[in-house]
Design a protein around this motif. Structure first.
Motif, mmCIF file in Angstrom:
data_model
loop_
_atom_site.group_PDB
_atom_site.id
_atom_site.type_symbol
_atom_site.label_atom_id
_atom_site.label_comp_id
_atom_site.label_asym_id
_atom_site.label_seq_id
_atom_site.Cartn_x
_atom_site.Cartn_y
_atom_site.Cartn_z
ATOM 1 N N TYR A 175 58.765 129.678 -46.977
ATOM 2 C CA TYR A 175 57.989 128.725 -46.204
ATOM 3 C C TYR A 175 56.595 129.026 -46.136
ATOM 4 O O TYR A 175 55.633 128.317 -45.727
ATOM 5 C CB TYR A 175 58.886 128.798 -44.924
ATOM 6 C CG TYR A 175 59.004 130.124 -44.166
ATOM 7 C CD1 TYR A 175 60.518 130.684 -44.577
ATOM 8 C CD2 TYR A 175 58.173 130.878 -43.686
ATOM 9 C CE1 TYR A 175 60.361 131.751 -44.050
ATOM 10 C CE2 TYR A 175 58.490 132.224 -43.111
ATOM 11 C CZ TYR A 175 59.765 132.615 -43.531
ATOM 12 O OH TYR A 175 60.132 133.773 -42.947
ATOM 13 N N THR A 176 56.128 130.125 -46.966
ATOM 14 C CA THR A 176 54.652 130.334 -46.960
ATOM 15 C C THR A 176 54.243 130.383 -47.982
ATOM 16 O O THR A 176 54.714 131.106 -49.245
ATOM 17 C CB THR A 176 54.171 131.547 -45.858
ATOM 18 O OG1 THR A 176 55.084 132.796 -46.730
ATOM 19 C CG2 THR A 176 54.385 131.346 -44.520
ATOM 20 N N ASN A 227 54.524 140.518 -41.762
ATOM 21 C CA ASN A 227 54.541 139.391 -42.814
ATOM 22 C C ASN A 227 53.842 138.376 -42.353
ATOM 23 O O ASN A 227 53.797 137.903 -41.153
ATOM 24 C CB ASN A 227 56.069 139.278 -43.021
ATOM 25 C CG ASN A 227 56.359 138.589 -44.098
ATOM 26 O OD1 ASN A 227 55.240 138.015 -44.877
ATOM 27 N ND2 ASN A 227 57.602 138.186 -44.516
ATOM 28 N N ALA A 281 50.544 131.708 -40.136
ATOM 29 C CA ALA A 281 51.454 132.280 -39.067
ATOM 30 C C ALA A 281 51.968 133.898 -39.749
ATOM 31 O O ALA A 281 51.644 134.117 -40.811
ATOM 32 C CB ALA A 281 52.612 131.528 -39.294
ATOM 33 N N TRP A 282 52.104 134.584 -38.803
ATOM 34 C CA TRP A 282 52.527 135.877 -39.046
ATOM 35 C C TRP A 282 53.628 136.261 -38.106
ATOM 36 O O TRP A 282 53.906 135.792 -37.105
ATOM 37 C CB TRP A 282 51.423 136.858 -38.934
ATOM 38 C CG TRP A 282 50.872 137.002 -37.463
ATOM 39 C CD1 TRP A 282 51.155 138.206 -36.591
ATOM 40 C CD2 TRP A 282 49.959 136.075 -36.680
ATOM 41 N NE1 TRP A 282 50.486 137.911 -35.471
ATOM 42 C CE2 TRP A 282 50.117 136.795 -35.323
ATOM 43 C CE3 TRP A 282 49.474 134.976 -37.033
ATOM 44 C CZ2 TRP A 282 49.124 136.122 -34.472
ATOM 45 C CZ3 TRP A 282 48.722 134.323 -35.872
ATOM 46 C CH2 TRP A 282 48.575 135.044 -34.754
ATOM 47 N N GLY A 283 54.618 137.276 -38.440
ATOM 48 C CA GLY A 283 55.338 137.935 -37.649
ATOM 49 C C GLY A 283 55.778 139.473 -37.866
ATOM 50 O O GLY A 283 55.261 139.824 -38.840
ATOM 51 N N ARG A 326 70.381 139.910 -37.118
ATOM 52 C CA ARG A 326 70.654 139.932 -38.775
ATOM 53 C C ARG A 326 71.941 140.852 -38.821
ATOM 54 O O ARG A 326 71.994 141.944 -38.390
ATOM 55 C CB ARG A 326 69.556 140.451 -39.357
ATOM 56 C CG ARG A 326 68.544 139.477 -39.602
ATOM 57 C CD ARG A 326 67.245 139.782 -40.505
ATOM 58 N NE ARG A 326 66.211 138.696 -40.192
ATOM 59 C CZ ARG A 326 64.908 138.933 -40.473
ATOM 60 N NH1 ARG A 326 64.768 140.141 -41.397
ATOM 61 N NH2 ARG A 326 63.830 138.178 -40.034
ATOM 62 N N HIS A 334 65.231 134.758 -37.319
ATOM 63 C CA HIS A 334 63.596 135.015 -36.950
ATOM 64 C C HIS A 334 63.395 133.853 -36.077
ATOM 65 O O HIS A 334 63.899 132.844 -35.768
ATOM 66 C CB HIS A 334 62.876 135.026 -38.396
ATOM 67 C CG HIS A 334 63.086 133.613 -39.306
ATOM 68 N ND1 HIS A 334 62.443 133.439 -40.409
ATOM 69 C CD2 HIS A 334 63.665 132.477 -39.053
ATOM 70 C CE1 HIS A 334 62.763 132.254 -40.818
ATOM 71 N NE2 HIS A 334 63.530 131.813 -40.082
ATOM 72 N N THR A 381 60.711 132.281 -36.269
ATOM 73 C CA THR A 381 60.145 131.204 -36.990
ATOM 74 C C THR A 381 60.808 129.833 -36.952
ATOM 75 O O THR A 381 60.518 128.646 -36.989
ATOM 76 C CB THR A 381 59.839 131.422 -38.588
ATOM 77 O OG1 THR A 381 59.505 132.885 -38.813
ATOM 78 C CG2 THR A 381 58.866 130.429 -39.160
ATOM 79 N N ASN A 414 57.625 134.347 -49.221
ATOM 80 C CA ASN A 414 58.460 133.723 -48.281
ATOM 81 C C ASN A 414 58.769 132.042 -48.693
ATOM 82 O O ASN A 414 57.933 131.717 -49.401
ATOM 83 C CB ASN A 414 57.969 133.605 -46.850
ATOM 84 C CG ASN A 414 57.691 134.944 -46.358
ATOM 85 O OD1 ASN A 414 58.447 135.898 -46.251
ATOM 86 N ND2 ASN A 414 56.373 135.277 -45.835
ATOM 87 N N GLN A 419 61.212 139.902 -32.459
ATOM 88 C CA GLN A 419 60.039 139.687 -33.305
ATOM 89 C C GLN A 419 58.725 139.179 -32.567
ATOM 90 O O GLN A 419 59.047 138.310 -31.673
ATOM 91 C CB GLN A 419 60.690 138.367 -34.481
ATOM 92 C CG GLN A 419 61.046 138.831 -35.729
ATOM 93 C CD GLN A 419 61.049 138.069 -36.602
ATOM 94 O OE1 GLN A 419 61.306 136.715 -36.251
ATOM 95 N NE2 GLN A 419 61.381 138.244 -37.794
HETATM 96 N N1 PHE Z 1 59.691 134.996 -40.534
HETATM 97 C C1 PHE Z 1 59.237 136.248 -41.157
HETATM 98 C C2 PHE Z 1 57.824 136.637 -40.550
HETATM 99 C C3 PHE Z 1 56.889 135.600 -40.841
HETATM 100 C C4 PHE Z 1 56.247 134.678 -39.699
HETATM 101 C C5 PHE Z 1 55.621 133.530 -40.250
HETATM 102 C C6 PHE Z 1 54.943 133.738 -41.453
HETATM 103 C C7 PHE Z 1 55.463 134.657 -42.512
HETATM 104 C C8 PHE Z 1 56.171 135.211 -42.166
HETATM 105 C C9 PHE Z 1 60.070 137.224 -40.951
HETATM 106 O O1 PHE Z 1 61.090 137.384 -40.405
HETATM 107 O O2 PHE Z 1 59.810 138.220 -41.261
#
Ligand code: PHE
Length: 538
Positions: free
Chosen positions: A422-423, A444, A466-468, A368, A338, A340, A420, A382
């Motif tokens: 990390y969140t 997400n 953050a979002w992806g 992946r 990702h 991230t 997640n 992404q």
């Molecule tokens: N890294 C997450 C997306 C994400 C990014 C940043 C914060 C939360 C989620 C994914 O691969 O789906």
């Protein structure tokens, strides 16, 4: 300069014998003949492949089209020609009426009865008699018979007709007038063409032979609209990427450097507080590099903090995961799973200096180890956004998502609690798809955990939202592509990129065809006028 002269009679009746050659073939024929540099003074020399004469009117059409493209030039020279009528042709072959009358009258004093002559020659008898009398070839004997007055004759009419047939004219204009009165000849307008090929460039050969001095050059057409170059069409995926990039730039984001696909597990997982036993770190999910298999290029002090946080919470209030963190695991090189991984590195960089609020984004490829089907590939793109500031809350994240997706034309979004490593909290983002009549997951998001941010060195009161989301799904919806393999991977063909329909997100995330880009011509404009609020990329 190559010159060819073509004679074209505007007499369609004489065209019937000519073979119908396609315009394309004719064009090739004219151009290759001109290229050979041979001179053709008469269209009869310009023959079709089967050796047949060409249809002159067709040829004229082709010449006009070549001229309109400045490939050849020609001048017409008007000229009068004389042709034989059907009757004239007949007489040229078999002799004039008067000659036939003369032949029918036997030599000697008995002559022939007029009634019999009539029987023998029919129509020709009457016309022929008059002429024969005038020529003093025959005379009357009594009231009923005709006799010869000379021994032999020259059939001047036939001679004249043959001359006209062969030369299309006659030296004595009076003869022409006379024969026209007799309806044996007819006047036609005719023209001849002088065709020359127009040179576009001075070539080495032209300089060598001196031909440049006399060559006729194609004129510059300053009004011509240039041909749109074939190169430079953006792939649909890249078009949508551009759209996202603009949304980010508009909102004051900086683009993160995402140019390396290989990352250490450290930045991809460990720095994100993802435990080393996490299933995502399995080779069934992640591609591991063989050579080089590892890298220790991550800061030692950071690695120490990450280790302690994983093991017991380190400088945070967390208890950590309670396991022994291994540096070897973090050193393993992988294809990033990702973007991230880049965000964690960028936040570390940000923490190196006195804190300033930051907005980062990236749109790039991730990998992946998945089984490939119509909607899944082992690699995809992404879109990721990160905002770091003091006092940010989940409300900011929700509010920001709303604005961000509205800019993409997605009006209705919903959130669902998620997990997640990390969140916390984490939210999946859903959008209502009116076509499918259901809510579909589009992304997400979440707030990065202190277990991630504190070791990176950010001040404890700094929050990071953050979002992806994937780039492929919005692109597929927007362009109506149902198989991801048409979009990515090794099947992409240029024609698809060039001629791909341009669609837009409609208000409810449905697909709407707006236009097709063809040969650089943008047909979107028209459609653009019809739709008030269109997000078109082209
Ligand atoms: N890294 C997450 C997306 C994400 C990014 C940043 C914060 C939360 C989620 C994914 O691969 O789906």
């Amino acid at each position: 300069m190559f010159v060819v002269t073509v004679e074209c009679a505007l007499d369609t009746s004489t065209q019937t014998f000519a073979t119908m050659t396609s315009a394309e073939d004719l064009q090739t024929l004219v151009l290759t003949t001109l290229d050979k540099g041979g001179h053709i003074h008469d269209s009869k020399d310009l023959t079709a492949l089967d050796g047949q004469p060409l249809d002159q009117l067709n040829l004229l059409g082709v010449l006009n089209s070549l001229k309109s493209r400045d490939m050849v030039d020609y001048d017409t020279i008007d000229r009068e020609i004389w042709v034989l009528t059907d009757e004239g042709r007949d007489l040229a072959d078999t002799g004039s009426h008067e000659a036939r009358v003369f032949s029918a009258v036997p030599p000697g004093d008995d002559g022939i009865a007029i009634a019999e002559l009539q029987n023998l020659l029919g129509e020709a008898a009457k016309i022929g008699q008059g002429k024969a009398f005038k020529n003093r070839w025959i005379n009357k004997k009594g009231t009923t018979h005709l006799v010869r007055t000379v021994e032999s004759i020259v059939d001047q009419t036939q001679v004249d007709l043959r001359e006209i047939r062969d030369t299309q004219t006659h030296k004595d204009a009076k003869v022409l007038v006379e024969l026209k009165k007799r309806k044996l000849v007819d006047k036609r307008s005719n023209f001849s063409l002088t065709i020359e090929k127009q040179a576009t460039d001075i070539t080495f050969e032209m300089l060598q032979t001196g031909e440049w001095k006399t060559a006729s050059f194609k004129k510059y057409n300053f009004d011509a609209v240039g041909l749109a170059p074939q190169g430079g069409h953006l792939h649909p995926l890249m078009k949508v990427r551009e759209e996202f990039r603009h949304i980010f730039f508009e909102m004051g984001f900086e683009e993160m450097p995402t140019n390396k696909f290989v990352e250490s597990s450290f930045w991809n997982f460990d720095a994100l507080f993802q435990p080393q036993q996490h299933p995502a770190r399995d080779s069934h999910d992640t591609f591991f590099l063989k050579d080089p298999a590892t890298s220790d290029r991550f800061p030692a002090d950071l690695a120490e903090k990450v280790k302690r946080t994983h093991e017991n919470g380190g400088d945070t209030t967390s208890t950590g995961y309670n396991y022994r963190w291994k540096r070897e695991e973090a050193e393993k090189l992988i294809l990033r799973t990702h973007t991230t991984a880049v965000s964690s590195y960028m936040l570390y960089k940000l923490a190196q200096e006195e804190f300033r609020p930051a907005k980062y984004f990236s749109i790039d490829r991730v990998f992946r180890n998945e089984s490939v089907d119509a909607t899944h590939l082992a690699e995809f793109h992404q879109v990721e956004g990160v905002i770091a500031d003091r006092g940010l809350t989940l409300g900011d994240l929700i509010g920001f998502m709303d604005v961000f997706f509205k800019k993409m034309g997605i009006e209705r979004i919903r959130f669902k609690p998620a997990y997640n490593p990390y969140t916390e909290p984490s939210m999946e983002i859903f959008s209502y798809h009116p076509g499918l009549k259901q809510w579909v997951e589009i992304g997400n998001s979440g707030m990065f955990r202190p277990e991630m941010l504190i070791p990176l060195g950010l001040p404890p009161d700094v929050r990071v939202i953050a979002w992806g989301l994937g780039l492929e799904r919005p692109t597929m919806i927007k362009y109506g592509i149902s198989n991801i393999r048409d979009l990515l991977g090794h099947k992409v063909n240029l024609a698809m990129i060039k001629d791909y329909p341009i669609c837009r997100f409609d208000k409810k995330m449905g697909r709407e065809l707006v236009g097709v880009v063809q040969d650089g011509e943008n047909v979107v404009e028209e459609a653009r006028e019809k739709l008030e609020k269109v997000t078109v990329v082209n």
